[in-house]
Design a protein around this motif. Structure first.
Motif, short mmCIF file in Angstrom:
data_model
loop_
_atom_site.label_atom_id
_atom_site.label_comp_id
_atom_site.label_asym_id
_atom_site.label_seq_id
_atom_site.Cartn_x
_atom_site.Cartn_y
_atom_site.Cartn_z
N THR A 163 0.85 -1.19 0.00
CA THR A 163 0.00 0.00 0.00
C THR A 163 0.89 1.24 0.00
O THR A 163 2.08 1.14 -0.30
CB THR A 163 -0.95 -0.02 1.22
OG1 THR A 163 -1.92 1.00 1.07
CG2 THR A 163 -0.23 0.09 2.53
N ASP A 197 1.57 6.25 5.12
CA ASP A 197 1.02 7.52 5.56
C ASP A 197 2.13 8.56 5.51
O ASP A 197 3.30 8.26 5.74
CB ASP A 197 0.51 7.43 7.00
CG ASP A 197 -0.71 6.55 7.15
OD1 ASP A 197 -1.45 6.37 6.17
OD2 ASP A 197 -0.94 6.06 8.27
N SER A 236 -8.23 9.89 2.96
CA SER A 236 -8.91 9.16 1.89
C SER A 236 -9.47 7.86 2.45
O SER A 236 -9.00 7.39 3.49
CB SER A 236 -7.91 8.81 0.78
OG SER A 236 -7.25 9.97 0.35
N ASN A 244 -9.31 4.78 0.87
CA ASN A 244 -8.19 3.87 0.64
C ASN A 244 -7.53 4.22 -0.69
O ASN A 244 -8.08 4.99 -1.48
CB ASN A 244 -8.64 2.40 0.66
CG ASN A 244 -9.50 2.00 -0.51
OD1 ASN A 244 -10.33 2.77 -0.99
ND2 ASN A 244 -9.32 0.79 -0.99
N SER A 245 -6.35 3.67 -0.90
CA SER A 245 -5.64 3.92 -2.15
C SER A 245 -6.13 2.99 -3.24
O SER A 245 -6.73 1.95 -2.98
CB SER A 245 -4.14 3.71 -1.94
OG SER A 245 -3.62 4.72 -1.11
N TYR A 288 0.20 8.92 -3.74
CA TYR A 288 -1.23 9.10 -3.46
C TYR A 288 -1.94 9.79 -4.63
O TYR A 288 -1.36 10.61 -5.33
CB TYR A 288 -1.41 10.00 -2.23
CG TYR A 288 -1.32 9.27 -0.92
CD1 TYR A 288 -2.46 8.79 -0.28
CD2 TYR A 288 -0.09 9.05 -0.31
CE1 TYR A 288 -2.39 8.13 0.93
CE2 TYR A 288 0.00 8.38 0.90
CZ TYR A 288 -1.15 7.93 1.51
OH TYR A 288 -1.08 7.26 2.72
N HIS A 289 -3.19 9.45 -4.81
CA HIS A 289 -4.14 10.18 -5.66
C HIS A 289 -3.66 10.38 -7.10
O HIS A 289 -3.57 11.50 -7.59
CB HIS A 289 -4.50 11.53 -5.02
CG HIS A 289 -4.97 11.40 -3.62
ND1 HIS A 289 -6.09 10.67 -3.28
CD2 HIS A 289 -4.46 11.89 -2.45
CE1 HIS A 289 -6.25 10.72 -1.97
NE2 HIS A 289 -5.28 11.44 -1.45
N ASP A 319 -4.81 7.07 4.68
CA ASP A 319 -5.98 6.30 4.26
C ASP A 319 -6.65 5.68 5.48
O ASP A 319 -5.98 5.29 6.43
CB ASP A 319 -5.58 5.16 3.31
CG ASP A 319 -5.14 5.64 1.95
OD1 ASP A 319 -5.68 6.66 1.47
OD2 ASP A 319 -4.27 4.99 1.35
N ARG A 324 -6.20 0.30 4.75
CA ARG A 324 -4.85 0.12 4.21
C ARG A 324 -4.83 -0.72 2.93
O ARG A 324 -3.87 -0.67 2.18
CB ARG A 324 -3.94 -0.51 5.26
CG ARG A 324 -3.85 0.27 6.57
CD ARG A 324 -3.41 1.68 6.37
NE ARG A 324 -2.20 1.68 5.57
CZ ARG A 324 -1.28 2.60 5.58
NH1 ARG A 324 -1.40 3.63 6.34
NH2 ARG A 324 -0.22 2.51 4.82
N GLU A 331 -14.80 1.42 -3.85
CA GLU A 331 -15.27 1.29 -2.47
C GLU A 331 -16.08 0.01 -2.27
O GLU A 331 -16.01 -0.60 -1.21
CB GLU A 331 -16.12 2.51 -2.13
CG GLU A 331 -16.71 2.48 -0.76
CD GLU A 331 -17.63 3.65 -0.49
OE1 GLU A 331 -18.50 3.49 0.38
OE2 GLU A 331 -17.48 4.70 -1.13
N CYS A 374 -11.11 16.09 3.27
CA CYS A 374 -11.57 14.91 2.54
C CYS A 374 -11.87 15.33 1.11
O CYS A 374 -12.76 16.17 0.89
CB CYS A 374 -12.80 14.31 3.20
SG CYS A 374 -12.50 13.81 4.93
N PRO A 405 -14.97 9.51 3.14
CA PRO A 405 -14.21 9.60 4.39
C PRO A 405 -14.88 10.49 5.44
O PRO A 405 -14.72 10.26 6.64
CB PRO A 405 -12.86 10.17 3.96
CG PRO A 405 -12.74 9.79 2.53
CD PRO A 405 -14.15 9.84 1.99
#
Length: 191
Positions: A23, A26, A38, A40-41, A51-52, A93, A96, A102, A131, A136
């Motif tokens: 993953t 953080d 978030s 989750n990734s 991230y993102h 996240d 994890r 989702e 968020c 989230p």
């Protein structure tokens, strides 16, 4: 835990509900003034090591840069970890385990992740949670109001800000993001 953190990646392997999971680590600035939370990734972001990395999330992060939360990355860069951390903004996240959507998460995972993340956020006395999507907010507060600062705070008193959706009308986006810009200019609103 194995970590590949460095300038080119934030991938790490963690134990998640008894299984090793690759993953994203953080991002915790030494003194976080806020954290982007978030659900989750995605596998795409984990593969990139940042991230993102999806186009909608990139749009949302650009809105945060435009609002003054942190500076925009160098042209052609899609990673925000360094510019966020430099501005005292972390990234974390709830869950994890990376998934494409989702719907691939189970309620138990979300609850285990929520409890764990709340402990981390409260211990660091994070005063502002951002968020970029609605879910989230629901997880952290039990409910979600319209985009902007939420009427409820966390159990330790942190304010929660929800961005407008990626396809929200321009006027709505301007108004909501102006609210964040104004709050960032006022030290008492985020400390």
């Amino acid at each position: 835990m194995r970590s590949e953190r460095g300038p080119d990646t934030h991938r790490t392997t963690v134990q998640w509900m008894g299984e090793p999971v690759l993953t994203l680590a953080d991002v915790w600035p030494q003194r976080p003034r806020g954290v982007i939370v978030s659900l989750n990734s995605t596998p795409t972001s984990v593969a990139a090591g940042h991230y993102h990395q999806g186009s909608l999330a990139q749009r949302q992060l650009s809105r945060l840069a435009d609002a003054g939360l942190f500076r925009a990355p160098e042209p052609g860069q899609t990673s925000f970890e360094d510019v966020a951390a430099e501005a005292g903004i972390g990234l974390a996240d709830v869950v994890r385990r990376p998934t494409c959507a989702e719907r691939h998460l189970i309620a138990r995972e979300i609850e285990v992740g929520r409890r764990s993340l709340v402990v981390e956020l409260e211990a660091r006395r994070v005063a502002l949670l951002i968020c970029i999507f609605r879910r989230p907010v629901d997880v952290l507060l039990g409910t979600s109001g319209p985009p902007g600062f939420q009427p409820r705070t966390t159990s330790w008193g942190a304010r929660v800000f929800r961005l407008p959706g990626p396809f929200a009308p321009v006027q709505e986006v301007r108004g909501v993001m102006a609210e964040l810009t104004q709050a960032l200019g006022s030290a008492s609103s985020v400390q």
